[in-house]
Design a protein around this motif. Sequence first.
Motif, short mmCIF file in Angstrom:
data_model
loop_
_atom_site.label_atom_id
_atom_site.label_comp_id
_atom_site.label_asym_id
_atom_site.label_seq_id
_atom_site.Cartn_x
_atom_site.Cartn_y
_atom_site.Cartn_z
N VAL A 202 98.02 -28.47 97.51
CA VAL A 202 97.28 -29.31 98.45
C VAL A 202 95.87 -28.75 98.66
N LEU B 4 93.79 -29.70 95.75
CA LEU B 4 93.43 -31.12 95.81
C LEU B 4 92.32 -31.37 96.81
N GLY C 92 101.33 -34.03 104.00
CA GLY C 92 101.63 -35.15 103.12
C GLY C 92 100.62 -36.27 103.31
N LEU C 93 100.29 -36.55 104.59
CA LEU C 93 99.32 -37.60 104.87
C LEU C 93 97.95 -37.26 104.30
N VAL D 147 97.27 -35.43 101.64
CA VAL D 147 97.28 -35.63 100.19
C VAL D 147 97.17 -37.11 99.84
N ILE D 148 97.98 -37.93 100.54
CA ILE D 148 97.98 -39.36 100.23
C ILE D 148 96.62 -39.97 100.55
N ALA E 83 94.10 -38.90 97.87
CA ALA E 83 94.36 -39.57 96.59
C ALA E 83 93.99 -41.05 96.69
N GLY E 84 94.30 -41.65 97.83
CA GLY E 84 94.05 -43.08 98.00
C GLY E 84 92.57 -43.40 98.12
#
Lengths: 307, 365
Positions: free
Chosen positions: B302, B305, B347-348, B350-351, B354-355
């Motif tokens: 993470v 990223l 998690g949020l 990362v999403i 990515a989004g």
Amino acid sequence: MSEDQLAVFLGSGLRLAMPIILAGMGELVSQRAGVLNLSLDGMMLTAAFAAAWASWVTGSPVIGVLVGVMACLIVAFFQAILSVTLRANQLVVGIGFNILALGATTFLYREIFGPLSRDTIPGFAKLHIPGLSEIPVIGPALFQQTGLAYIGLIMVVVTWAMLKYTSFGLAVRAVGEDPRAADKAGINVKLIRYLGVLYAGTLAGLGGAFMSIADSNTFTEGMTRGAGYLAITAVIFGGWAPWKTLGACLLFGFATALQFLAPAMNLNIPVASLLMLPYVLALFAIAGFVGKGRQPSGLTLAFERGR
Amino acid sequence: MTNKSALWSEGNTPFSFKFHLPMKVIVPVLATVVALLLGVALIACTDSSVSEAIEAFWDGMVGSEYNIGASINRSISLGLVGLGFIFANRANLTNVGGEGQIAIGGMLATAMALHGAGNLPFGLAFILPMLAGTLGGALWGGLAGALKSWRGINEVISTLLLTFIALPLVYWSVESVHLLRKPMTQVSALPESMIIPDATKLPMLFPSNPMSPLHIGLILAVIAVIAVGIVLSRTPFGLKLRAVGLNQMASRRAGMRSGFLVVLAMAIAGGFGGLAGAIMIQGQQYYLTSDFSSGYGFDGLVVGLLSRGSAWGVVVGALLFGFLRSGSIAMEIMAHVPAAVVLISQGLIVIAIAGSAIFMDRKAS
């Protein structure tokens, strides 16, 4: 090995393979449409928890399964928005969802059930199919499973027939192979991909629900233990073909069942070697040492008209 | 990804703001802030008091000299994994196997420390186990690189599978008395290795201050950040990696050994993971348990990223996640709020990142 042991081994192998079979069949369709759902493990975990919770609250495992599938579809829908509409990196999104699902289910489990809950959850009883379940060895192994297991086997046939004989299946394969050509042929690429991901979500939901309310009658934190990753690997192992994928899922199930067979037969095999066996097999498989299928050439590639 | 700065540094926008921040900084920061606020909102939904939870969180992060040091030590491991991630990512490779690389690195470092390195002179006692760990991680990462370049296997799948193979291997090593398990005094003892010899532990950064847990891993990490930053942005090697990442076919025609570069990039990434594992054992834990890597690999991913490919970004991300982890552990122990709240936030993040890549790249090109 005695007859009883063999029956138990076959039965538990099939039982352990079932969540992987269900999720794997869904993932197969999604990948054939060009979307690699790395979030499969998180989807299954979400469904396992939602199904356990709903079954616990309502006392009805059927409602549990439905709620599990619904919860899974919500995750799948977000996965589809991100990877199809927003063209995000499918693999990174998948990992994000897996982290999120692990966190969210752990958090909710502790808040709702309490940290060390031992409550059993209403689950499915095993169906003894009259006649067939009387056959020695095969009867107790194959024909004394829960109803959800039979649904799983039916879904294999449904998935195979759908991909092979329906126009939807044709569209899925076209979109996964060459989205641009499919688009020119008048296929709605994004819609097909959405449907592929939602199909994967539905089946992963059944697979997750199977784990919590058909197999163990309980929820534990992170209970999928990588089953979703195994399902993805099974699709690759199976060369993106339904029956071979089923074979790979069964292989993983039986490799896991060995953990219980080995001590019963007084075989002195380290548990760790059995724990990693499915993954070692999968690694050899994808490395192409046991034959290799060709992946859909549009896999993981985002599609946008005119780009 | 190319030349993000051109748009706003040449002043060709109709508006002139005093502070121009590129999208690649705004988006991760915004995502992190929103995700953390959501985490606080979640805490508010539990029975525990928010102020108590935040107090425990703050205390765990920076409450004492010891806590600060422990948080930085965590950041070191996360930062190394993150550096490995951006290294491989420069060649368009996604290394998600940090967890397995840490596990192998920690295991080999422990084996080396317990069997042979303890009596070596000149600091070799603690250097050799670190090297063993680094090599182990490099092997684990390089294997995925080899599968990629020779068999065309997606490295995401192979690094994940290798992680699921590495974790049972570590369990095996501490479970078997023939390998690393310490001789059992009682049957119920949890499987773990013996404590590594003093000479193989990492030297402390401030030996005169017994309250400070900071070890020389910090210096190593700083050197690694600078080295990676320079290699990626200012050397022919960094350029080659980028070329291979952009177009393998073209770079091969240009005479680069693209297959070898893929293996090398993955091996270097894995090596950073292995070093992180060795430092975790030799710097703070001092003995091997089967689950010592507990999620550091995924946190490090993470961090990688979040950084969007910049070594300085890794530093910021690693510090953030290192302190967050310390805080979440304290929060769970003292305020009984599940540490899973932090997992949800991660998690949020990362999403969200990515989004929003689509918007970041659009602004850039």
